[in-house]
Design a protein around this motif. Sequence first.
Motif, PDB file in Angstrom:
ATOM      1  N   PHE A 183       0.834  -1.188   0.000  1.00  0.00           N
ATOM      2  CA  PHE A 183       0.000   0.000   0.000  1.00  0.00           C
ATOM      3  C   PHE A 183       0.877   1.248   0.000  1.00  0.00           C
ATOM      4  O   PHE A 183       2.058   1.199   0.307  1.00  0.00           O
ATOM      5  CB  PHE A 183      -0.937  -0.004   1.214  1.00  0.00           C
ATOM      6  CG  PHE A 183      -1.984  -1.071   1.173  1.00  0.00           C
ATOM      7  CD1 PHE A 183      -3.298  -0.761   0.836  1.00  0.00           C
ATOM      8  CD2 PHE A 183      -1.671  -2.391   1.469  1.00  0.00           C
ATOM      9  CE1 PHE A 183      -4.271  -1.753   0.793  1.00  0.00           C
ATOM     10  CE2 PHE A 183      -2.640  -3.388   1.426  1.00  0.00           C
ATOM     11  CZ  PHE A 183      -3.940  -3.061   1.079  1.00  0.00           C
ATOM     12  N   THR A 184       0.277   2.373  -0.346  1.00  0.00           N
ATOM     13  CA  THR A 184       1.015   3.626  -0.451  1.00  0.00           C
ATOM     14  C   THR A 184       1.097   4.331   0.897  1.00  0.00           C
ATOM     15  O   THR A 184       0.428   3.967   1.871  1.00  0.00           O
ATOM     16  CB  THR A 184       0.319   4.557  -1.453  1.00  0.00           C
ATOM     17  OG1 THR A 184      -0.956   4.952  -0.913  1.00  0.00           O
ATOM     18  CG2 THR A 184       0.107   3.866  -2.800  1.00  0.00           C
ATOM     19  N   ASP A 185       1.924   5.390   0.931  1.00  0.00           N
ATOM     20  CA  ASP A 185       2.005   6.215   2.139  1.00  0.00           C
ATOM     21  C   ASP A 185       0.658   6.848   2.449  1.00  0.00           C
ATOM     22  O   ASP A 185       0.295   7.028   3.619  1.00  0.00           O
ATOM     23  CB  ASP A 185       3.069   7.296   1.961  1.00  0.00           C
ATOM     24  CG  ASP A 185       4.480   6.728   1.935  1.00  0.00           C
ATOM     25  OD1 ASP A 185       4.667   5.589   2.397  1.00  0.00           O
ATOM     26  OD2 ASP A 185       5.384   7.430   1.459  1.00  0.00           O
ATOM     27  N   GLU A 186      -0.089   7.223   1.414  1.00  0.00           N
ATOM     28  CA  GLU A 186      -1.404   7.825   1.615  1.00  0.00           C
ATOM     29  C   GLU A 186      -2.345   6.864   2.333  1.00  0.00           C
ATOM     30  O   GLU A 186      -3.266   7.293   3.040  1.00  0.00           O
ATOM     31  CB  GLU A 186      -2.005   8.243   0.276  1.00  0.00           C
ATOM     32  CG  GLU A 186      -3.317   8.990   0.397  1.00  0.00           C
ATOM     33  CD  GLU A 186      -3.913   9.371  -0.941  1.00  0.00           C
ATOM     34  OE1 GLU A 186      -4.783  10.256  -0.972  1.00  0.00           O
ATOM     35  OE2 GLU A 186      -3.508   8.780  -1.969  1.00  0.00           O
ATOM     36  N   ASP A 187      -2.113   5.557   2.172  1.00  0.00           N
ATOM     37  CA  ASP A 187      -2.974   4.564   2.795  1.00  0.00           C
ATOM     38  C   ASP A 187      -2.638   4.318   4.262  1.00  0.00           C
ATOM     39  O   ASP A 187      -3.277   3.483   4.913  1.00  0.00           O
ATOM     40  CB  ASP A 187      -2.868   3.232   2.035  1.00  0.00           C
ATOM     41  CG  ASP A 187      -3.365   3.331   0.604  1.00  0.00           C
ATOM     42  OD1 ASP A 187      -4.288   4.120   0.354  1.00  0.00           O
ATOM     43  OD2 ASP A 187      -2.821   2.611  -0.258  1.00  0.00           O
ATOM     44  N   SER A 188      -1.644   5.036   4.789  1.00  0.00           N
ATOM     45  CA  SER A 188      -1.222   4.798   6.173  1.00  0.00           C
ATOM     46  C   SER A 188      -2.359   5.033   7.167  1.00  0.00           C
ATOM     47  O   SER A 188      -2.351   4.478   8.270  1.00  0.00           O
ATOM     48  CB  SER A 188      -0.030   5.699   6.520  1.00  0.00           C
ATOM     49  OG  SER A 188      -0.383   7.069   6.436  1.00  0.00           O
ATOM     50  N   GLN A 189      -3.340   5.839   6.769  1.00  0.00           N
ATOM     51  CA  GLN A 189      -4.474   6.123   7.656  1.00  0.00           C
ATOM     52  C   GLN A 189      -5.284   4.869   7.987  1.00  0.00           C
ATOM     53  O   GLN A 189      -6.056   4.870   8.955  1.00  0.00           O
ATOM     54  CB  GLN A 189      -5.383   7.167   7.002  1.00  0.00           C
ATOM     55  CG  GLN A 189      -5.951   6.737   5.666  1.00  0.00           C
ATOM     56  CD  GLN A 189      -6.726   7.827   4.958  1.00  0.00           C
ATOM     57  OE1 GLN A 189      -7.655   8.407   5.513  1.00  0.00           O
ATOM     58  NE2 GLN A 189      -6.343   8.125   3.720  1.00  0.00           N
ATOM     59  N   PHE A 190      -5.111   3.812   7.196  1.00  0.00           N
ATOM     60  CA  PHE A 190      -5.881   2.586   7.410  1.00  0.00           C
ATOM     61  C   PHE A 190      -5.080   1.513   8.142  1.00  0.00           C
ATOM     62  O   PHE A 190      -5.549   0.388   8.289  1.00  0.00           O
ATOM     63  CB  PHE A 190      -6.384   2.050   6.068  1.00  0.00           C
ATOM     64  CG  PHE A 190      -7.148   3.088   5.294  1.00  0.00           C
ATOM     65  CD1 PHE A 190      -8.380   3.528   5.741  1.00  0.00           C
ATOM     66  CD2 PHE A 190      -6.620   3.655   4.150  1.00  0.00           C
ATOM     67  CE1 PHE A 190      -9.078   4.518   5.054  1.00  0.00           C
ATOM     68  CE2 PHE A 190      -7.303   4.628   3.448  1.00  0.00           C
ATOM     69  CZ  PHE A 190      -8.537   5.066   3.911  1.00  0.00           C
ATOM     70  N   PHE A 191      -3.893   1.869   8.621  1.00  0.00           N
ATOM     71  CA  PHE A 191      -3.035   0.941   9.351  1.00  0.00           C
ATOM     72  C   PHE A 191      -2.729   1.500  10.735  1.00  0.00           C
ATOM     73  O   PHE A 191      -2.214   2.606  10.864  1.00  0.00           O
ATOM     74  CB  PHE A 191      -1.728   0.706   8.587  1.00  0.00           C
ATOM     75  CG  PHE A 191      -1.899  -0.068   7.322  1.00  0.00           C
ATOM     76  CD1 PHE A 191      -1.755  -1.443   7.304  1.00  0.00           C
ATOM     77  CD2 PHE A 191      -2.213   0.586   6.138  1.00  0.00           C
ATOM     78  CE1 PHE A 191      -1.923  -2.160   6.128  1.00  0.00           C
ATOM     79  CE2 PHE A 191      -2.378  -0.125   4.955  1.00  0.00           C
ATOM     80  CZ  PHE A 191      -2.231  -1.511   4.950  1.00  0.00           C
ATOM     81  N   LYS A 192      -3.054   0.710  11.745  1.00  0.00           N
ATOM     82  CA  LYS A 192      -2.751   1.090  13.126  1.00  0.00           C
ATOM     83  C   LYS A 192      -1.648   0.172  13.633  1.00  0.00           C
ATOM     84  O   LYS A 192      -1.734  -1.055  13.465  1.00  0.00           O
ATOM     85  CB  LYS A 192      -4.011   0.954  13.976  1.00  0.00           C
ATOM     86  CG  LYS A 192      -3.845   1.371  15.430  1.00  0.00           C
ATOM     87  CD  LYS A 192      -5.201   1.430  16.133  1.00  0.00           C
ATOM     88  CE  LYS A 192      -5.847   0.057  16.220  1.00  0.00           C
ATOM     89  NZ  LYS A 192      -7.127   0.102  16.977  1.00  0.00           N
ATOM     90  N   PRO A 193      -0.599   0.723  14.237  1.00  0.00           N
ATOM     91  CA  PRO A 193       0.480  -0.129  14.740  1.00  0.00           C
ATOM     92  C   PRO A 193      -0.041  -1.176  15.712  1.00  0.00           C
ATOM     93  O   PRO A 193      -0.891  -0.888  16.564  1.00  0.00           O
ATOM     94  CB  PRO A 193       1.419   0.866  15.429  1.00  0.00           C
ATOM     95  CG  PRO A 193       1.137   2.172  14.775  1.00  0.00           C
ATOM     96  CD  PRO A 193      -0.332   2.157  14.469  1.00  0.00           C
ATOM     97  N   GLY A 194       0.478  -2.402  15.568  1.00  0.00           N
ATOM     98  CA  GLY A 194       0.114  -3.483  16.460  1.00  0.00           C
ATOM     99  C   GLY A 194       1.348  -4.031  17.162  1.00  0.00           C
ATOM    100  O   GLY A 194       2.264  -3.275  17.480  1.00  0.00           O
ATOM    101  N   ARG A 195       1.391  -5.340  17.353  1.00  0.00           N
ATOM    102  CA  ARG A 195       2.590  -5.928  17.961  1.00  0.00           C
ATOM    103  C   ARG A 195       3.765  -5.777  16.998  1.00  0.00           C
ATOM    104  O   ARG A 195       3.584  -5.412  15.837  1.00  0.00           O
ATOM    105  CB  ARG A 195       2.326  -7.389  18.319  1.00  0.00           C
ATOM    106  CG  ARG A 195       2.066  -8.316  17.159  1.00  0.00           C
ATOM    107  CD  ARG A 195       1.635  -9.688  17.648  1.00  0.00           C
ATOM    108  NE  ARG A 195       1.313 -10.572  16.533  1.00  0.00           N
ATOM    109  CZ  ARG A 195       2.165 -11.444  15.993  1.00  0.00           C
ATOM    110  NH1 ARG A 195       3.420 -11.526  16.447  1.00  0.00           N
ATOM    111  NH2 ARG A 195       1.793 -12.221  14.995  1.00  0.00           N
ATOM    112  N   ALA A 196       4.944  -6.055  17.464  1.00  0.00           N
ATOM    113  CA  ALA A 196       6.159  -5.796  16.704  1.00  0.00           C
ATOM    114  C   ALA A 196       6.067  -6.380  15.296  1.00  0.00           C
ATOM    115  O   ALA A 196       5.765  -7.570  15.128  1.00  0.00           O
ATOM    116  CB  ALA A 196       7.363  -6.386  17.432  1.00  0.00           C
ATOM    117  N   GLY A 197       6.303  -5.519  14.280  1.00  0.00           N
ATOM    118  CA  GLY A 197       6.297  -5.962  12.895  1.00  0.00           C
ATOM    119  C   GLY A 197       4.920  -6.190  12.307  1.00  0.00           C
ATOM    120  O   GLY A 197       4.809  -6.758  11.223  1.00  0.00           O
ATOM    121  N   HIS A 198       3.890  -5.748  12.986  1.00  0.00           N
ATOM    122  CA  HIS A 198       2.521  -5.990  12.528  1.00  0.00           C
ATOM    123  C   HIS A 198       1.670  -4.727  12.651  1.00  0.00           C
ATOM    124  O   HIS A 198       2.012  -3.779  13.362  1.00  0.00           O
ATOM    125  CB  HIS A 198       1.872  -7.123  13.318  1.00  0.00           C
ATOM    126  CG  HIS A 198       2.486  -8.462  13.050  1.00  0.00           C
ATOM    127  ND1 HIS A 198       3.700  -8.854  13.600  1.00  0.00           N
ATOM    128  CD2 HIS A 198       2.068  -9.507  12.276  1.00  0.00           C
ATOM    129  CE1 HIS A 198       3.990 -10.072  13.186  1.00  0.00           C
ATOM    130  NE2 HIS A 198       3.016 -10.484  12.388  1.00  0.00           N
TER     131      HIS A 198
END
Length: 226
Positions: free
Chosen positions: A152-167
């Motif tokens: 996914f693109t940098d613009e799509d970062s809004q749909f990713f929330k940091p989770g456990r390490a590497g996820h």
Amino acid sequence: MAEWAHLIASDVLAAPHGFLTGPQSDRRELDRVGGELPTVWLNQVHSARVVCVSEPYFDDARPDADALVTATSGLRLAIVTADCAPVLLEDRQARVIGAAHAGWRGAHGGVLENTVAAMVELGATPANIIAAIGPCIAQESYEVDEGFRRQFTDEDSQFFKPGRAGHYQFDLEGYAAWRLFLAGVGLTDRLSIDTYAYEADFHSYRRSTHRGTRSDGRQVSLIALD
């Protein structure tokens, strides 16, 4: 959102439609959406392909696609899901409807934009299209890894929330709504119901995979042009 036993509907769609719940539902409940209309099915393959239909297919002739649209009265469009997002669409002024199976691959590949474009070819106007995103896996239940995120693109970062390490936790419903917005859809209703969390009502491919149980259960979503 309006809700009945085994059937969920969006308040914004005027066309007969419904998202059937999983374990308790059977195909006899299809007629709760539009009555005894012929139902059009697909052979879903996690693609961005859309087909325009004017009559039902025989079972052995179902096209490989993940969305379908029609302007033909008397048809009911059906898709099946088990964590992916079912998206039902209509332009009530043009009398054009659509149904899409939007997993992350299909949504990333453009299945929703392609569905809107196919509806436009039948006379719809993007700003007049109303969409409803039915039950699908929620961000809290959808863990993905770095390899997934890199697609996914940098613009799509809004749909990713940091989770456990590497996820990360991926927001499939939000991503689908964003792609519909980019396609010009006038209004999108997000039902925000997590198929993974509500075991009594919905099949979940990921939940079954985590438990090592059968994962062939699906729920049906329908929209009709009567």
